[in-house]
Design a protein around this motif. Structure first.
Motif, short mmCIF file in Angstrom:
data_model
loop_
_atom_site.label_atom_id
_atom_site.label_comp_id
_atom_site.label_asym_id
_atom_site.label_seq_id
_atom_site.Cartn_x
_atom_site.Cartn_y
_atom_site.Cartn_z
N THR A 128 0.84 -1.21 0.00
CA THR A 128 0.00 0.00 0.00
C THR A 128 0.87 1.25 0.00
O THR A 128 0.59 2.21 -0.73
CB THR A 128 -0.93 0.00 1.23
OG1 THR A 128 -1.78 -1.15 1.18
CG2 THR A 128 -1.79 1.27 1.26
N ILE A 129 1.90 1.25 0.82
CA ILE A 129 2.81 2.39 0.87
C ILE A 129 3.42 2.64 -0.51
O ILE A 129 3.47 3.78 -0.99
CB ILE A 129 3.92 2.14 1.91
CG1 ILE A 129 3.33 2.10 3.32
CG2 ILE A 129 5.02 3.22 1.81
CD1 ILE A 129 4.28 1.58 4.37
N LEU A 130 3.87 1.58 -1.15
CA LEU A 130 4.48 1.71 -2.48
C LEU A 130 3.49 2.25 -3.50
O LEU A 130 3.80 3.18 -4.26
CB LEU A 130 4.97 0.33 -2.95
CG LEU A 130 6.42 -0.03 -2.66
CD1 LEU A 130 6.68 -1.46 -3.14
CD2 LEU A 130 7.37 0.93 -3.34
N LYS A 131 2.31 1.67 -3.54
CA LYS A 131 1.31 2.08 -4.53
C LYS A 131 0.95 3.55 -4.36
O LYS A 131 0.91 4.31 -5.34
CB LYS A 131 0.06 1.21 -4.41
CG LYS A 131 -0.98 1.47 -5.51
CD LYS A 131 -2.14 0.50 -5.40
CE LYS A 131 -3.08 0.63 -6.60
NZ LYS A 131 -3.63 1.99 -6.75
N HIS A 132 0.71 3.96 -3.14
CA HIS A 132 0.34 5.36 -2.90
C HIS A 132 1.50 6.30 -3.20
O HIS A 132 1.30 7.40 -3.72
CB HIS A 132 -0.13 5.53 -1.45
CG HIS A 132 -1.49 4.94 -1.19
ND1 HIS A 132 -2.17 5.14 0.00
CD2 HIS A 132 -2.29 4.17 -1.96
CE1 HIS A 132 -3.33 4.52 -0.06
NE2 HIS A 132 -3.43 3.92 -1.22
N ALA A 133 2.71 5.89 -2.86
CA ALA A 133 3.88 6.74 -3.13
C ALA A 133 4.06 6.96 -4.63
O ALA A 133 4.35 8.07 -5.08
CB ALA A 133 5.13 6.11 -2.53
N LEU A 134 3.90 5.90 -5.41
CA LEU A 134 4.08 6.01 -6.85
C LEU A 134 3.01 6.89 -7.51
O LEU A 134 3.22 7.40 -8.61
CB LEU A 134 4.07 4.62 -7.49
CG LEU A 134 5.29 3.75 -7.17
CD1 LEU A 134 5.04 2.31 -7.62
CD2 LEU A 134 6.54 4.31 -7.81
N GLU A 135 1.89 7.07 -6.81
CA GLU A 135 0.80 7.89 -7.34
C GLU A 135 0.72 9.26 -6.67
O GLU A 135 -0.17 10.04 -6.98
CB GLU A 135 -0.53 7.15 -7.14
CG GLU A 135 -0.63 5.82 -7.87
CD GLU A 135 -1.87 5.03 -7.50
OE1 GLU A 135 -2.54 5.42 -6.50
OE2 GLU A 135 -2.17 4.03 -8.17
N ASP A 136 1.64 9.56 -5.78
CA ASP A 136 1.58 10.77 -4.96
C ASP A 136 2.03 11.99 -5.75
O ASP A 136 3.22 12.21 -5.99
CB ASP A 136 2.46 10.60 -3.72
CG ASP A 136 2.16 11.61 -2.63
OD1 ASP A 136 1.88 12.78 -2.97
OD2 ASP A 136 2.21 11.24 -1.44
N VAL A 137 1.08 12.83 -6.15
CA VAL A 137 1.40 14.00 -6.98
C VAL A 137 2.18 15.05 -6.19
O VAL A 137 2.91 15.87 -6.78
CB VAL A 137 0.13 14.62 -7.57
CG1 VAL A 137 -0.54 13.67 -8.53
CG2 VAL A 137 -0.85 15.05 -6.47
N GLN A 138 2.06 15.05 -4.87
CA GLN A 138 2.80 16.03 -4.08
C GLN A 138 4.28 15.69 -4.00
O GLN A 138 5.12 16.57 -3.90
CB GLN A 138 2.20 16.14 -2.67
CG GLN A 138 0.86 16.86 -2.65
CD GLN A 138 0.39 17.12 -1.24
OE1 GLN A 138 -0.07 16.24 -0.54
NE2 GLN A 138 0.52 18.36 -0.81
N ILE A 139 4.61 14.42 -4.05
CA ILE A 139 6.02 14.01 -4.09
C ILE A 139 6.56 14.15 -5.49
O ILE A 139 7.69 14.61 -5.71
CB ILE A 139 6.19 12.56 -3.60
CG1 ILE A 139 5.77 12.45 -2.13
CG2 ILE A 139 7.65 12.12 -3.76
CD1 ILE A 139 5.83 11.04 -1.57
N GLY A 140 5.75 13.78 -6.48
CA GLY A 140 6.19 13.86 -7.87
C GLY A 140 6.73 12.53 -8.37
O GLY A 140 6.54 11.49 -7.73
N PRO A 141 7.44 12.55 -9.50
CA PRO A 141 7.98 11.30 -10.07
C PRO A 141 8.91 10.60 -9.08
O PRO A 141 9.68 11.25 -8.38
CB PRO A 141 8.75 11.77 -11.31
CG PRO A 141 8.20 13.12 -11.62
CD PRO A 141 7.79 13.72 -10.31
N ILE A 142 8.82 9.26 -9.05
CA ILE A 142 9.60 8.47 -8.09
C ILE A 142 10.33 7.34 -8.81
O ILE A 142 9.80 6.74 -9.75
CB ILE A 142 8.67 7.89 -7.00
CG1 ILE A 142 8.15 9.01 -6.09
CG2 ILE A 142 9.39 6.84 -6.17
CD1 ILE A 142 7.16 8.53 -5.04
N ALA A 143 11.53 7.07 -8.37
CA ALA A 143 12.31 5.95 -8.88
C ALA A 143 12.65 5.01 -7.74
O ALA A 143 12.80 5.44 -6.59
CB ALA A 143 13.58 6.45 -9.56
N LEU A 144 12.77 3.73 -8.05
CA LEU A 144 13.30 2.76 -7.10
C LEU A 144 14.80 2.64 -7.33
O LEU A 144 15.24 2.39 -8.46
CB LEU A 144 12.63 1.39 -7.31
CG LEU A 144 13.29 0.19 -6.61
CD1 LEU A 144 13.30 0.36 -5.10
CD2 LEU A 144 12.61 -1.10 -7.02
#
Length: 239
Positions: free
Chosen positions: A21-37
């Motif tokens: 859940t944390i991962l899914k929400h983080a990848l969709e979080d517009v306030q954080i922006g683009p995310i890479a692993l």
């Protein structure tokens, strides 16, 4: 919103969330922006790589090839990326000119491990993360004393760092790998529970801390790609 406040809000929101859940929400979080692993493709990396692949196979995955890794790690990276169908794998290496200037003979690690990590890890990663608002790590609290208070979300300079497996135990990792029949890094069976660059990684006995083989006989415990208040973590600093 200030990044520290954003991280605190996400920690509150996800205090009872599972890693997926944390991962899914983080990848969709517009306030954080683009995310890479960012993945080492090390001893436990396949767990997070598998989770990300289940959510979105086009998630950018950054692999730091320091040019001093074990051959087994490079082969494992190729095999796992193909198995999971990762479609945006970004393999980054140190700057050629910088290596020629600062470590032409490949022996910098013998004189200054921090300088070697800075050359081969920190600077290449900083450049690779330029276009991202956040990045995902596989760090866990049980791995060392410096990581024991690590939050799920934290301010990392001008970015947000996400640690979705922060509260996982070693058993959690092994259970997940067994459940999904994920391939093990070949060096784990040879006594390497934590795997970094070849010159600075040694075997670990059964009664030692899993990270005891990293920079053995020195007070260094982190490579320097993790930051606190915008400064690279070195030995003796809290992570």
């Amino acid at each position: 919103m200030p990044l520290k406040e954003l991280a605190e809000r996400r920690n509150t929101l996800h205090r009872k969330s599972d890693a997926q859940t944390i991962l899914k929400h983080a990848l969709e979080d517009v306030q954080i922006g683009p995310i890479a692993l960012v993945s080492s493709f090390g001893a436990e990396a396949v767990v997070l790589l598998h989770m990300v692949a289940q959510i979105d196979k086009v998630t950018p995955v950054i692999f730091l090839d320091t040019e001093m890794l074990f051959p087994e790690t490079l082969q494992y990276q190729r095999e796992v990326a193909e198995l999971l169908g990762l479609t945006d794998l970004r393999i980054i290496t140190p700057d050629r000119n910088a290596v020629f200037t600062e470590d032409v003979d490949g022996l910098l690690h013998q004189a200054d491990t921090d300088a070697c990590c800075d050359l081969r890890k920190t600077r290449p990663l900083n450049k690779a993360l330029n276009d991202f608002g956040g990045w995902i790590t596989g760090r866990k609290r049980y791995q060392s004393g410096q990581r024991s208070q690590m939050p799920l979300f934290e301010k990392d300079g001008a970015k947000i760092k996400i640690n979705p497996l922060a509260d996982w135990t070693a058993k959690d990792v092994q259970d997940y790998m067994k459940k999904y029949d994920l391939p093990r890094h070949p060096l784990v069976a040879k006594g390497y529970p934590s795997i970094g660059c070849m010159p600075c990684t040694s075997r670990v006995s059964g009664d030692e801390d899993p990270r005891a083989g990293r920079w053995r006989d020195s007070d260094k415990t982190e490579c320097g790609i993790h930051f606190v208040d915008g400064k690279p973590v070195r030995s003796g600093q809290a992570a």
